[in-house]
Design a protein around this motif. Structure first.
Motif, short mmCIF file in Angstrom:
data_model
loop_
_atom_site.label_atom_id
_atom_site.label_comp_id
_atom_site.label_asym_id
_atom_site.label_seq_id
_atom_site.Cartn_x
_atom_site.Cartn_y
_atom_site.Cartn_z
N GLY A 55 11.27 -6.80 10.90
CA GLY A 55 10.00 -5.02 11.16
C GLY A 55 10.21 -4.36 10.20
N THR A 104 7.92 0.84 11.57
CA THR A 104 7.72 -0.68 12.14
C THR A 104 6.71 -1.14 12.43
OG1 THR A 104 10.51 -0.07 12.98
CG2 THR A 104 9.63 -1.72 14.23
N ARG A 105 6.10 -0.10 13.14
CA ARG A 105 4.38 -0.59 13.73
C ARG A 105 3.82 -1.52 12.97
NH1 ARG A 105 2.79 -0.70 18.66
NH2 ARG A 105 3.72 0.74 20.05
N SER A 107 4.72 -2.18 9.40
CA SER A 107 5.55 -3.53 8.98
C SER A 107 4.93 -4.88 9.40
CB SER A 107 6.74 -3.80 8.47
OG SER A 107 7.44 -3.65 7.24
N CYS A 108 5.29 -4.52 11.30
CA CYS A 108 4.75 -5.81 11.64
C CYS A 108 3.22 -6.27 12.12
CB CYS A 108 5.09 -5.23 13.33
SG CYS A 108 7.03 -5.04 13.43
N LEU A 113 4.09 -9.93 12.34
CA LEU A 113 5.59 -10.42 13.25
C LEU A 113 5.37 -9.67 14.21
CD1 LEU A 113 7.65 -8.39 10.58
CD2 LEU A 113 7.04 -11.10 10.51
N VAL A 115 6.01 -8.36 17.85
CA VAL A 115 7.50 -6.99 18.33
C VAL A 115 6.22 -6.15 19.75
CG1 VAL A 115 5.20 -5.26 16.94
CG2 VAL A 115 7.85 -4.47 17.33
N ASP A 141 11.85 -5.51 18.05
CA ASP A 141 12.06 -6.67 16.86
C ASP A 141 12.56 -7.82 17.84
OD1 ASP A 141 12.72 -8.04 14.70
OD2 ASP A 141 12.55 -6.66 13.68
#
Ligand SMILES: Cc1cc2nc3c(=O)[nH]c(=O)nc-3n(C[C@H](O)[C@H](O)[C@H](O)COP(=O)(O)OP(=O)(O)OC[C@H]3O[C@@H](n4cnc5c(N)ncnc54)[C@H](O)[C@@H]3O)c2cc1C
Length: 385
Positions: A55, A104-105, A107-108, A113, A115, A141
């Protein structure tokens, strides 16, 4: 007579060793040349551990490359019959609106993805080594973990040698001379003729690629290892790898106790302190160790025992903090690779494949449009003066 190779690879760090292994596995006649020896202390590819995560907070567009990188690391392990990648999960810790957490959030979400969001109470329960402020959270992750850099470099070189590559160490390349019948690679002890050349010389890239002289900037990084006070909570089974936003002090990263030296912690820093790649790395100074000591005492108290050792390593930063993977404008037989900017190691298993594609076909199906000379020029042009 000058020996002839299909492809010469200059620099056998993480990037060059992956490239020569991918090429040799395809039956290509290769030579790899390095000024020093594998994973040496002046390279960027030493220090026991490198973070890998899916992520990607930096930019979601890296995720497809990461997915391929994960697959390629597993292929390397299968060929070597050795562990290179260990999954511990990666915790990305900070305030909810920090780049590390919000990126990160994003991307996930975009790549669907998995998480987990953990608040301070849940962190205390599940991962007691970490101390969080009440207004912080951690995103876990579950596919993150760490790679062993020295083993990866050695592993790729071992496979390349067994696939027929010629490997030369302790030999510095001094010039790359394009000619009508190929490219001549000139070193301090020999001359080699090659159809194509890959330049992957890390912090020295500006010496052989003048177009990068002012833009690929080597800087120092410092990491320290600590004997944990409570060894139970710092094992890889109980302590995920982490990255943590620390506001104006930048970001810190760390690893559980992997070897005998204990927990490793570093600060992503020193961006305005360029170094000369031909000089020994600047020594670790008191400010560096003070910042790491105080970080570990506040944020990982159970890990903050004796500082066992500290070392410097080198990042090679590009202006956009992305990578450069492209054919040299003006001579398409030369492939240039500068994929560091402090986060390149995890990608090297796929970058080796990309460089093999570029050397053999002049192109790749993998998504590298953002890593061209043109993209770098565009970024420089858009940057405020
Ligand atoms: C402290 C630290 C922490 C990091 N953490 C992470 C992380 O957690 N995750 C991550 O993904 N990435 C991380 N990185 C980045 C990553 O390690 C680098 O992107 C990667 O190692 C770069 O590899 P390289 O092959 O480009 O360079 P190098 O490993 O430096 O290899 C270049 C090689 O070229 C050789 N060479 C140079 N000039 C010549 C010449 N003229 N002739 C012959 N040979 C030559 C050198 O001897 C050297 O061996 C970190 C880097 C550092 C320093």
């Amino acid at each position: 007579m000058t020996a002839h190779f299909d492809v010469a690879i200059v620099g056998l760090g993480a990037v060059g060793s992956a490239a020569i292994s991918h090429l040799s596995a395809r039956g290509v006649k290769t030579i790899g040349i390095d000024a020093y020896y594998p994973a040496h202390a002046l390279s960027s590819s030493h220090g026991d551990s490198r973070l890998i995560r899916l992520g990607y907070f930096e930019d979601p567009s890296y995720v497809p490359l990461l997915q391929r990188a994960y697959a390629n690391w597993r292929v390397l392990e299968t060929r070597l019959r050795e562990d290179i990648l260990t999954i511990t999960g990666v915790l990305q810790i900070g305030k909810p609106d920090s780049k590390i957490v919000s990126g990160t959030r994003k991307s996930c979400n975009l790549h669907d993805l998995p998480v987990d969001t953990l608040d301070p109470d849940e962190m205390r329960r599940r991962f007691p080594v970490f101390a969080l402020d009440e207004d912080e959270i951690a995103l876990l992750d579950p596919q993150g973990g760490y790679l062993k850099p020295e083993a990866a470099v050695m592993g790729y070189l071992k496979l390349a040698a067994s696939d027929g590559a010629a490997l030369h160490f302790g030999e510095k390349v001094t010039a790359i001379e394009p000619g009508d019948n190929g490219v001549t690679v000139v070193s301090d002890t020999g001359r080699y003729s090659a159809g194509k050349v890959i330049v992957a010389t890390g912090s020295w890239i500006g010496e052989l690629v003048p177009a990068l002289r002012d833009h690929a900037v080597p800087i120092k990084q410092v990491v320290s290892w600590y004997q944990p006070v409570d060894g139970f909570v710092t094992t890889p089974q109980r302590m995920p790898v982490f990255i943590r936003d620390e506001g104006e002090n930048g970001s810190f990263f760390g690893f559980p106790s992997i070897g005998i030296d204990g927990v490793k912690v570093g600060r992503h820093a020193h961006f305005r302190e360029p170094i000369d790649p031909n000089q020994p790395n600047p020594p670790v100074n008191e400010r560096d160790t003070h910042l790491l000591d105080s970080f570990i005492r506040r944020r990982l108290p159970a890990a903050a025992g004796v500082r066992v050792r500290s070392t410097t390593c080198r990042y090679t930063m590009l202006p956009s903090e992305d990578f450069l993977l492209d054919l040299l404008p003006g001579d398409k037989r030369i492939v240039v690779a500068s994929p560091c900017s402090g986060h390149g190691f995890k990608f090297t298993s796929v970058i080796g494949e990309i460089l093999a594609d570029l050397a053999l076909d002049g192109d790749t199906d993998l998504p590298i449009g953002a890593f061209s000379f043109e993209a770098m020029e565009r970024f420089l042009g858009a940057r405020p003066a």
